[in-house]
Enzyme design. Structure first.
Site, PDB file in Angstrom:
ATOM      1  N   GLU A   2       0.875  -1.156   0.170  1.00 43.36           N
ATOM      2  CA  GLU A   2       0.064  -0.026   0.033  1.00 43.36           C
ATOM      3  C   GLU A   2       0.753   1.313   0.033  1.00 43.36           C
ATOM      4  OE1 GLU A   2      -0.714  -2.759   1.707  1.00 43.36           O
ATOM      5  OE2 GLU A   2      -2.925  -3.166   1.123  1.00 43.36           O
ATOM      6  N   HIS A  13     -10.896  -4.220   9.201  1.00 46.29           N
ATOM      7  CA  HIS A  13     -11.389  -4.237   7.808  1.00 46.29           C
ATOM      8  C   HIS A  13     -12.815  -3.239   8.132  1.00 46.29           C
ATOM      9  CE1 HIS A  13      -8.758  -7.272   7.015  1.00 46.29           C
ATOM     10  NE2 HIS A  13      -9.160  -7.327   5.658  1.00 46.29           N
TER      11      HIS A  13
END
Lengths: 326, 328
Positions: free
Chosen positions: A60, A129
């Site tokens: 990322e 998440h």
């Protein structure tokens, strides 16, 4: 006007802009063949080919840096971070690099980068998440932050994001992907920094963004039906720039204000908005400010726990009822 | 790797690069003096001793090729064609600096000469440089990118992520490690399991090349080979320049407690400027008089830069929080 899913509206925006602007390219984990974890980019590999729709390693931080470097060279990359929680892995490139480059390097070259990412809980995905981390990034000067609450704004704000010369964090509501709504065809860009009245009302103002707008509207409808209390719901649309003027005007009109935020309470966006109200509309307040936010806890998997940690319509309605009667 | 013939440097080129190394050396020596006099504030990291890697690498690049740099980046910018006036003004915090005084020593970009920026975050420039290489590949341009980094950067995930991605996509980039042995004060042998940074290349399936980073000609030749490969679409290389910084990590590190004076003396005998001068003399391109004249001209040029910086205006305090966003 055609009805469209929020996720399809996002894809429409990507297609519109990729057709129009050769410089736009998509970068992200599993966005090409897989179509994205939430299928937003489904079919775009077939349409634009692997040169413009690029699957990446799971890196990322480097994906954001990659987008920043490509943006400096004149492209307009749209980077997808699969879950907003993973922004934590990209914070250095977002905060120390993309956000600062224009200012830090003497305003020589802008960084036209969009980082799309789904936020929020409600699906039992658990602590890593489910988060809504807008407050972290709102605290970092140099990033714009868009948080569409409707399919029309999903398309309209994403079009604007891709045309902005600055890095834009584009926060998508995970539970909103399957929401339907009217979406204008063609170029329906929505300007940044202009809040929208999602529901009219004169008794109090509920300020929200992303998924909490819908929750607030449902809570307000229930309040009207049960108690005859009419709550205005103001959808901020973008947190940076923040439409302080519309917030202040709304608060001045109703005299009562409540902020709803899915992220945790402490040092949240709601705290900032509350202080802006204090600075701009304190004299209009007929009652103390209220906020309904996520609890200061990780977001648990179990539904019985998750619905307690996250703000939802009944908690919003209860707080709004108390505020209206304060 | 097989030895590829590198385009030979002409005599004027060799003298120009030698002068450029002196310019880098004098620039950073002067910066340290100015710190001592309190004329420059903040921090700066002198690259004295590492001139051959900056100059040798950039000599193999064209004007459209891009460079990303580190916290120790003055030499990279000068070697890429940057202006010492504007760099010095930046260190003085002046409006005429490359970053208009906002960036300081570690945050200087000069896009007009293909300099993507020095960077205060260790390994921070590698993903950026890789993105620049992606843009070049995307547009199928014949350019390349060089990402400079220190050996300390190999401890960062950003290094591994960026090299992995650049290698997987065969992007036109050369990852150039300036291994000066010490990450601030920590010797690389304590923090790395492999003897050479270039050994890391094996894990990414790209060539890893060790070169004497104080030897201008060797650095130049190795860079030409890596750049040729990158331009041909064959992907990145990892070039490790073994070098040594003469001074401390930053202006505050005068004692250098982590290394010995004997070790410093060994490296001083292998000074890149001394090596380059000896070769030029051996080839009849330099003598005492021309060397002295060249160095004197460099000193004058740096004094001009100091004068430019001193006489430049401060940034407008009213503008401190403006220019955060483009177009506003």
């Amino acid at each position: 006007m055609p009805q469209m899913y929020y996720s399809h509206a996002l894809r429409e925006a990507l297609i519109h802009e990729m057709d129009r602007d050769e410089r736009v390219l998509l970068i992200g984990e599993d966005i090409a063949a897989y179509g994205g974890a939430f299928k937003v980019t489904s079919g775009l590999l077939e349409r634009y080919g692997p040169r413009r729709v690029r699957d990446t390693p799971i890196s990322e931080n480097t994906l954001v840096g990659l987008g920043t470097g490509a943006a400096l060279m004149g492209l307009r990359p749209v980077v997808e971070i699969m879950f907003m929680d993973f922004i934590a892995l990209a914070m250095d490139q977002l905060v120390n690099h993309a956000a600062k480059f224009f200012y830090m390097y003497g305003q020589q070259r802008p960084v036209p980068l969009v980082v799309r990412t789904p936020a929020g809980g409600g699906r039992g995905y658990g602590p890593t998440h489910s988060q809504s981390l807008e407050a972290w990034l709102m605290h970092s000067p140099g990033l714009k932050i868009a948080c569409p609450a409707t399919p029309a704004d999903a398309k309209g704000l994403l079009l604007t994001a891709m045309r902005d010369d600055n890095p834009v964090l584009f926060v998508e509501g995970k539970l909103l992907y399957q929401e339907q709504g009217e979406v204008p065809a063609g170029d329906c860009a929505v300007p940044f920094g202009q809040a929208r009245e999602a529901r009219a009302g004169s008794d109090l103002t509920i300020i929200a963004w992303s998924r909490m707008v819908g929750e607030a509207v449902i809570a307000a409808d229930a309040l009207a039906a049960q108690h005859g209390i009419e709550a205005q719901v103001l959808d901020l649309r973008t947190l940076v720039p923040l439409d302080v003027e519309s917030i202040a005007a709304a608060v001045a009109a109703t005299g009562r204000a409540m902020i709803v935020e899915e992220g945790p309470t402490t040092c949240g966006v709601a705290a900032e908005i509350g202080f802006r109200i204090f600075e701009t509309a304190f004299e209009y307040l007929d009652a103390p400010l209220q906020r309904v936010c996520g609890l200061d806890a990780p977001i648990p998997c179990a539904g019985a726990l998750e619905q307690v940690v996250l703000p939802e319509r009944s908690r919003i309605a209860s707080a709004a009822y108390r505020l209206a009667n304060a | 790797m097989s030895a590829a013939p590198s385009p030979a440097l002409t005599s004027p080129d060799r003298l120009r690069l030698y002068r450029q190394m002196h310019l880098v050396r004098r620039f950073d020596e002067r910066v340290m003096e100015l710190f001592g006099q309190g004329l420059i504030k903040g921090t700066a990291h002198a690259c004295c001793g590492q001139e051959a890697s900056a100059v040798g690498v950039c000599a193999a690049l064209g004007p459209h090729d891009q460079v990303s740099s580190t916290h120790r980046g003055h030499g990279h910018l000068i070697a890429k064609g940057g202006c010492v006036d504007r760099l010095m003004a930046e260190l003085f915090g002046k409006e005429t600096g490359y970053s208009r005084g906002r960036g300081g020593s570690q945050h200087v970009a000069a896009y007009e000469v293909g300099f993507l920026g020095s960077n205060g975050i260790t390994a921070g420039g590698l993903p950026i440089a890789t993105g620049a290489a992606l843009a070049i590949a995307h547009r199928q341009e014949p350019h390349v990118v060089v990402a400079f980094f220190g050996e300390g950067a190999t401890g960062q995930g950003a290094f591994h992520e960026a090299v992995n991605l650049g290698a997987a996509w065969k992007l036109p980039i050369v990852y150039v490690c300036e291994n000066n042995l010490y990450a601030m004060g920590t010797v690389i042998s304590q923090t790395s399991p492999v003897p050479h940074v270039a050994d890391r290349a094996q894990g990414y399936g790209i060539p890893g090349v060790v070169v004497d980073g104080n030897d201008l000609d060797a650095v130049y030749a190795a860079t030409v080979e890596a750049v040729t490969r990158a331009r041909a679409g064959a992907g990145p290389s990892l070039l490790e320049c073994k070098t040594y910084r003469i001074y401390g990590h930053s202006k505050g590190d005068s004692e250098r407690v982590y290394r010995t004076r004997a070790e410093e003396a060994t490296w001083a005998a292998h000074d890149p400027l001394v090596l380059a001068a000896a070769r030029l003399r051996a080839d009849g391109l330099l003598d005492d008089a021309s060397d002295a004249a060249l160095v004197a001209a460099v000193y004058d040029r740096i004094e001009q830069a100091v004068e430019f910086a001193k006489t430049s205006p401060d940034p407008d305090p009213a503008a401190a929080a403006t220019g955060v966003f483009a177009g506003e």
